[in-house]
Design an enzyme around this catalytic site. Sequence first.
Site, short mmCIF file in Angstrom:
data_model
loop_
_atom_site.label_atom_id
_atom_site.label_comp_id
_atom_site.label_asym_id
_atom_site.label_seq_id
_atom_site.Cartn_x
_atom_site.Cartn_y
_atom_site.Cartn_z
N HIS A 90 1.15 -1.04 -0.03
CA HIS A 90 0.15 -0.64 -0.16
C HIS A 90 0.64 1.19 -0.08
O HIS A 90 0.16 2.50 -0.79
CB HIS A 90 -0.57 0.42 1.43
CG HIS A 90 -1.78 -0.90 1.21
ND1 HIS A 90 -1.60 -1.40 2.70
CD2 HIS A 90 -3.16 -1.63 1.03
CE1 HIS A 90 -3.15 -2.79 1.96
NE2 HIS A 90 -3.84 -2.67 1.02
N LYS A 118 -16.00 -6.76 5.94
CA LYS A 118 -15.08 -7.95 5.82
C LYS A 118 -14.67 -6.28 7.69
O LYS A 118 -15.67 -5.76 8.12
CB LYS A 118 -13.80 -6.49 5.68
CG LYS A 118 -12.90 -6.79 4.35
CD LYS A 118 -11.74 -6.62 4.32
CE LYS A 118 -11.30 -7.23 2.68
NZ LYS A 118 -10.15 -5.97 2.37
N1 COA Z 1 -0.16 -3.72 -1.69
C1 COA Z 1 -1.03 -5.17 -0.76
N2 COA Z 1 -1.98 -5.09 -0.50
C2 COA Z 1 -2.73 -4.95 -0.30
C3 COA Z 1 -2.42 -3.52 -2.17
C4 COA Z 1 -1.04 -3.41 -2.56
N3 COA Z 1 -0.82 -2.24 -3.38
N4 COA Z 1 -3.59 -3.49 -2.83
C5 COA Z 1 -4.82 -4.37 -2.36
N5 COA Z 1 -3.90 -4.73 -1.27
C6 COA Z 1 -5.10 -5.89 -0.56
C7 COA Z 1 -6.08 -5.48 0.85
O1 COA Z 1 -4.14 -5.67 1.78
C8 COA Z 1 -6.36 -6.36 0.80
O2 COA Z 1 -5.76 -6.70 1.85
P1 COA Z 1 -7.57 -7.99 2.51
O3 COA Z 1 -8.68 -8.33 1.48
O4 COA Z 1 -6.76 -9.45 2.80
O5 COA Z 1 -8.24 -7.27 3.56
C9 COA Z 1 -7.38 -6.72 -0.57
O6 COA Z 1 -6.27 -6.47 -0.92
C10 COA Z 1 -7.71 -5.31 -1.21
O7 COA Z 1 -8.08 -4.58 -0.11
P2 COA Z 1 -8.14 -3.14 0.00
O8 COA Z 1 -7.48 -2.35 -1.12
O9 COA Z 1 -7.66 -2.74 1.59
O10 COA Z 1 -9.93 -2.75 -0.26
P3 COA Z 1 -11.53 -3.73 0.17
O11 COA Z 1 -11.12 -4.65 -1.18
O12 COA Z 1 -10.76 -3.73 1.46
O13 COA Z 1 -11.45 -1.67 0.26
C11 COA Z 1 -13.31 0.19 0.13
C12 COA Z 1 -12.50 -1.78 -1.25
C13 COA Z 1 -13.39 0.85 1.05
C14 COA Z 1 -12.31 0.59 -0.97
C15 COA Z 1 -14.39 -0.14 -0.60
O14 COA Z 1 -15.23 -1.46 -0.12
C16 COA Z 1 -15.02 1.38 -0.93
O15 COA Z 1 -15.35 2.35 -1.17
N6 COA Z 1 -16.46 1.02 0.92
C17 COA Z 1 -17.16 2.31 0.64
C18 COA Z 1 -18.08 2.33 0.53
C19 COA Z 1 -18.78 2.67 -0.72
O16 COA Z 1 -17.87 3.72 -0.92
N7 COA Z 1 -18.64 1.33 -1.70
C20 COA Z 1 -18.97 1.14 -3.04
C21 COA Z 1 -17.77 1.03 -3.82
S1 COA Z 1 -18.22 0.86 -5.45
#
Ligand code: COA
Length: 160
Positions: A19, A43
């Site tokens: 990240h 989550k």
């Molecule tokens: N390096 C390491 N890991 C990474 C990464 C990187 N560059 N990019 C993504 N990941 C990993 C994360 O650690 C995460 O791992 P996990 O599933 O083991 O926890 C996974 O890939 C993806 O997670 P993350 O990037 O944190 O995204 P997310 O999918 O959890 O987040 C949100 C999604 C929070 C952005 C999304 O749910 C959101 O926008 N929420 C707000 C509500 C909303 O508007 N919803 C409608 C969206 S269309």
Amino acid sequence: MKQHIAIYPGTFDPITYGHIDVVERAAELFSRVIVLVARNTSKAPLFTDDERITMIREIFRDRRRITVDGFDGLLVDYARRKKAHVLIRGLRAVSDFEYEFQMALTNRKLAPTIDTVFLVPHEQYTYLNSSIVREVARLGGDVSDFVPPNVRRRLMAKLR
Ligand code: COA
């Protein structure tokens, strides 16, 4: 470039070097980057919102153009409030694509003036995600190649 503020949303449970690599790349392209601890309703994070925000703030403490915030609502509403037109997401592998594509298009449908910019982290981090880091830490493995020292310390304290 017309746009100056970019928002990098995620669960960051916890933030990893992967990240951080994306944040650094975004900071090269935009004059201000907001790292946003947002809610993924599927989550149940190990760390509280405040703990995740604090850890990320510690990492970017000396970076004036990188700020950290939390938000428990629709991402596009937060972006509108901040007058930001760019959302940053990292793409590590083809397997990320379908989900990211769906989110980007949903966000565009909700807010047509907001675009998603995908950045590719260094290949050194393509295998990383937060779940793997939590699992290695839980089982007593060394996570120092995956997360900064402050995150490692908090992981160990949390899982002790
Ligand atoms: N390096 C390491 N890991 C990474 C990464 C990187 N560059 N990019 C993504 N990941 C990993 C994360 O650690 C995460 O791992 P996990 O599933 O083991 O926890 C996974 O890939 C993806 O997670 P993350 O990037 O944190 O995204 P997310 O999918 O959890 O987040 C949100 C999604 C929070 C952005 C999304 O749910 C959101 O926008 N929420 C707000 C509500 C909303 O508007 N919803 C409608 C969206 S269309």
